[in-house]
Scaffold this active site. Structure first.
Site, PDB file in Angstrom:
ATOM      1  N   SER A 151      68.366  44.106  38.358  1.00 23.11           N
ATOM      2  CA  SER A 151      69.092  45.346  38.579  1.00 23.11           C
ATOM      3  C   SER A 151      69.816  45.288  39.932  1.00 23.11           C
ATOM      4  O   SER A 151      70.437  44.276  40.237  1.00 23.11           O
ATOM      5  CB  SER A 151      68.090  46.507  38.495  1.00 23.11           C
ATOM      6  OG  SER A 151      68.723  47.684  38.142  1.00 23.11           O
ATOM      7  N   ASP A 404      70.512  46.421  26.999  1.00 22.68           N
ATOM      8  CA  ASP A 404      70.441  47.110  28.284  1.00 22.68           C
ATOM      9  C   ASP A 404      71.782  47.750  28.634  1.00 22.68           C
ATOM     10  O   ASP A 404      72.782  47.049  28.746  1.00 22.68           O
ATOM     11  CB  ASP A 404      70.062  46.070  29.345  1.00 22.68           C
ATOM     12  CG  ASP A 404      70.061  46.639  30.749  1.00 22.68           C
ATOM     13  OD1 ASP A 404      70.041  47.875  30.900  1.00 22.68           O
ATOM     14  OD2 ASP A 404      70.083  45.831  31.705  1.00 22.68           O
ATOM     15  N   HIS A 429      66.399  45.905  29.850  1.00 20.14           N
ATOM     16  CA  HIS A 429      66.678  45.739  31.278  1.00 20.14           C
ATOM     17  C   HIS A 429      65.775  44.670  31.926  1.00 20.14           C
ATOM     18  O   HIS A 429      64.572  44.821  31.947  1.00 20.14           O
ATOM     19  CB  HIS A 429      66.466  47.084  31.959  1.00 20.14           C
ATOM     20  CG  HIS A 429      67.178  47.243  33.269  1.00 20.14           C
ATOM     21  ND1 HIS A 429      68.474  46.854  33.472  1.00 20.14           N
ATOM     22  CD2 HIS A 429      66.764  47.776  34.441  1.00 20.14           C
ATOM     23  CE1 HIS A 429      68.824  47.146  34.714  1.00 20.14           C
ATOM     24  NE2 HIS A 429      67.808  47.699  35.324  1.00 20.14           N
TER      25      HIS A 429
END
Ligand SMILES: *[C@@H]1O[C@H](CO)[C@@H](O)[C@H](O)[C@H]1NC(C)=O
Ligand SMILES: *[C@@H]1O[C@H](CO)[C@@H](O)[C@H](O)[C@H]1NC(C)=O
Ligand SMILES: *[C@@H]1O[C@H](CO)[C@@H](O)[C@H](O)[C@H]1NC(C)=O
Ligand SMILES: *[C@@H]1O[C@H](CO)[C@@H](O)[C@H](O)[C@H]1NC(C)=O
Ligand SMILES: *[C@@H]1O[C@H](CO)[C@@H](O)[C@H](O)[C@H]1NC(C)=O
Ligand SMILES: *[C@@H]1O[C@H](CO)[C@@H](O)[C@H](O)[C@H]1NC(C)=O
Length: 466
Positions: A151, A404, A429
């Site tokens: 991320s 994601d 994710h």
């Protein structure tokens, strides 16, 4: 209006509970790496494990901490722990300044007069100093360093290699939306992916959710209905006025987003425990076209129950608390989103299952100014890091799972011989950074072995150049 300011959702990191051992340490850094007038220093936290380390020349696996307490990432980046032994690596997780315990001004750090030193560049400079220290300040570093991150942490891992190639040998950047800045990705891409995650479980699932917004708005106009809704949905507070209705709708919106993001093949446990493939589970309640409004509300109530009360421990649904939960400090990220990390998002209600909500930079900017006294610089990150102009970069693997929503801003195509993309067809994710699990789809197993091959290659390069 929803969406407000986006959290790059770290809420997400959480899964299979495994206990990893590490020592907790602190390292002193300069408050301001880029000017010489502020001489203050403060400590950032980092976690270390040397159990597998070959102190002669073993690599350092360095997690570039993102927006939250570093322990959260250490607990949930099983991939690094699982391969450390094979590589004889030292494991380091460094906490990002202004998060967790790494606060330059204690509990006043997020005040307007102190928050200004919260930038990605300052954080990377902290990490560079920490690595220099771990390499004994050697002019010829002994240990190859591999950066890891998921991320925003994945963006930092990639940027770390790009900006400090003499310090970082290579980077595994998982679910890093480095292409999410203004003008790069269409603003509706993120919510289109959220929508398609529901649509693949059945057209009616998506259609029912889309239909529900108006039903909720109409229904909540009558005071008697709101009492029914409070009881049926087990809400902590009744929905009394327009603000409450908006809060409830925002809560549901971010619920669907989160479900899509953590649509993992095994039960997970982040802010709340969820079953395996949670999108599939909730879509079971919406699997037929529901035109009866009361019935639709009852079913959305079931979805809400899966999301908020899968472990049967929640007392009621606190829809007013927004998405500011867990160990993650949303206000720090809000500030970053209001300065350099501008990631436009919008919905139009046509290609997605949400109410229309256009991207309005003026409004975004005004909100930022009233909240933090700053105006966002939409071009800053592009100019600093290059967006997707990656031709000059090297030794980075970008991985993205197509389930994601952050893939909307991910690098999905290999750029060059040493800047490569791995697409995980059925991954959510940064699934590839999670500990391995018997239910892992083969695509994520492949991604992990790809990462390992590249790490071996980068380490060989490092050694051959010494
Ligand atoms: C902030 O920190 C100071 C000093 O450590 C402490 O006395 C104070 O109670 C803290 N305030 C809050 C709101 O936590
Ligand atoms: C609302 O509830 C009250 C009390 O239960 C009842 O007297 C009233 O008739 C209801 N109003 C409507 C519109 O259903
Ligand atoms: C709505 O009600 C809440 C309390 O339930 C209150 O804090 C808020 O100011 C109200 N908003 C409006 C627009 O009346
Ligand atoms: C929807 O799910 C219910 C319960 O699992 C099942 O009985 C029903 O057949 C399903 N309907 C469709 C159209 O799949
Ligand atoms: C709509 O659904 C509710 C709740 O399941 C049910 O009580 C009601 O009879 C239904 N209405 C119609 C017209 O089918
Ligand atoms: C954008 O927001 C500004 C400030 O809130 C508002 O004045 C303007 O009308 C909005 N623009 C659009 C196209 O909605």
């Amino acid at each position: 209006m929803w969406p407000k300011i986006f959290i790059l959702t770290i809420q997400v990191v959480a899964l299979v509970k495994t206990e990893y051992k590490y020592e907790t340490k602190y390292f002193e850094v300069r408050l301001d790496h880029f000017g010489y007038q502020r001489s203050e220093r403060f400590q950032i936290k980092y976690l270390v494990n040397d159990d597998y380390w070959n102190t002669q020349n073993g690599p350092i696996f360095f997690y570039t901490g993102n927006e939250g307490q570093i322990e959260v990432f250490a607990q949930h980046t099983g991939f690094m722990w699982e391969i450390a032994q094979e590589f004889n690596a030292k494991i380091v997780f460094a906490e990002h300044r202004y998060y967790g315990a790494s606060m330059p001004f204690g509990n006043k750090s997020l005040d307007k007069e102190h928050i200004g030193y919260l930038t990605s560049s300052q954080a990377l400079a902290d990490y560079a100093d920490l690595i220099d220290y771990l390499q004994d300040h050697s002019i010829k570093p002994k240990y190859p360093v591999i950066a890891f991150g998921g991320s925003y942490g994945g963006m930092l891992a990639a940027y770390f290699r790009m900006k400090y190639p003499h310090i970082v040998t290579g980077a595994i950047a998982a679910s890093a939306p480095i292409h999410m800045y203004p003008g790069m990705a269409p603003c509706d891409a993120y919510y289109r992916i959220v929508t398609s995650s529901f649509k693949v479980e059945g057209q009616s699932c998506k259609d029912n959710i889309k239909r529900s917004w108006k039903v909720i708005r109409d229904f909540t106009t009558s005071a008697n209905n709101t009492a029914w809704l409070k009881a049926k949905w087990n809400l902590c507070d009744p929905v009394k006025n327009a603000t409450d209705v908006q809060d409830l709708i925002d809560f549901l919106g971010s619920m669907y987003e989160t479900l899509a993001m953590v649509n993992y093949p095994f039960p997970s446990d982040f802010l709340v425990p969820l079953p395996a493939y949670p999108v599939r589970v909730v879509c079971q309640y919406l699997n037929e076209s529901i035109t009866n409004s009361t019935l639709l509300l009852e079913r959305i109530g079931k979805v809400l129950d899966v999301f908020t009360n899968y472990d049967k421990k929640s007392k009621c649904v606190d829809y007013k608390k927004g998405s500011d939960y867990g160990n993650l400090d949303a206000s720090g990220w809000d500030y970053q989103a209001c300065t350099e990390m501008v990631m436009p998002m919008c919905t139009n209600g046509q290609h997605d299952m949400f109410e229309p909500n256009p991207w309005n930079f003026t409004k975004y900017s005004d909100d930022c100014h009233s909240k933090f006294g700053v105006y966002p610089q939409p071009d800053a990150a592009r100019i600093t890091y290059g967006g997707d102009r990656l031709a000059a970069a090297s030794n980075i693997v970008f991985s993205n799972g197509l389930l994601d929503p952050w893939t909307a801003g991910g690098i999905l195509n290999t750029v060059s011989e040493s800047v490569e993309a791995v697409v995980i067809l059925d991954g959510a994710h940064h699934l590839d950074l999670m500990p391995s699990h018997p239910s892992d789809p083969p695509t994520v197993t492949f991604a992990r072995s790809f990462h390992k091959q590249r790490i071996h290659k980068w380490i060989r390069q490092f050694r051959s150049r010494i």
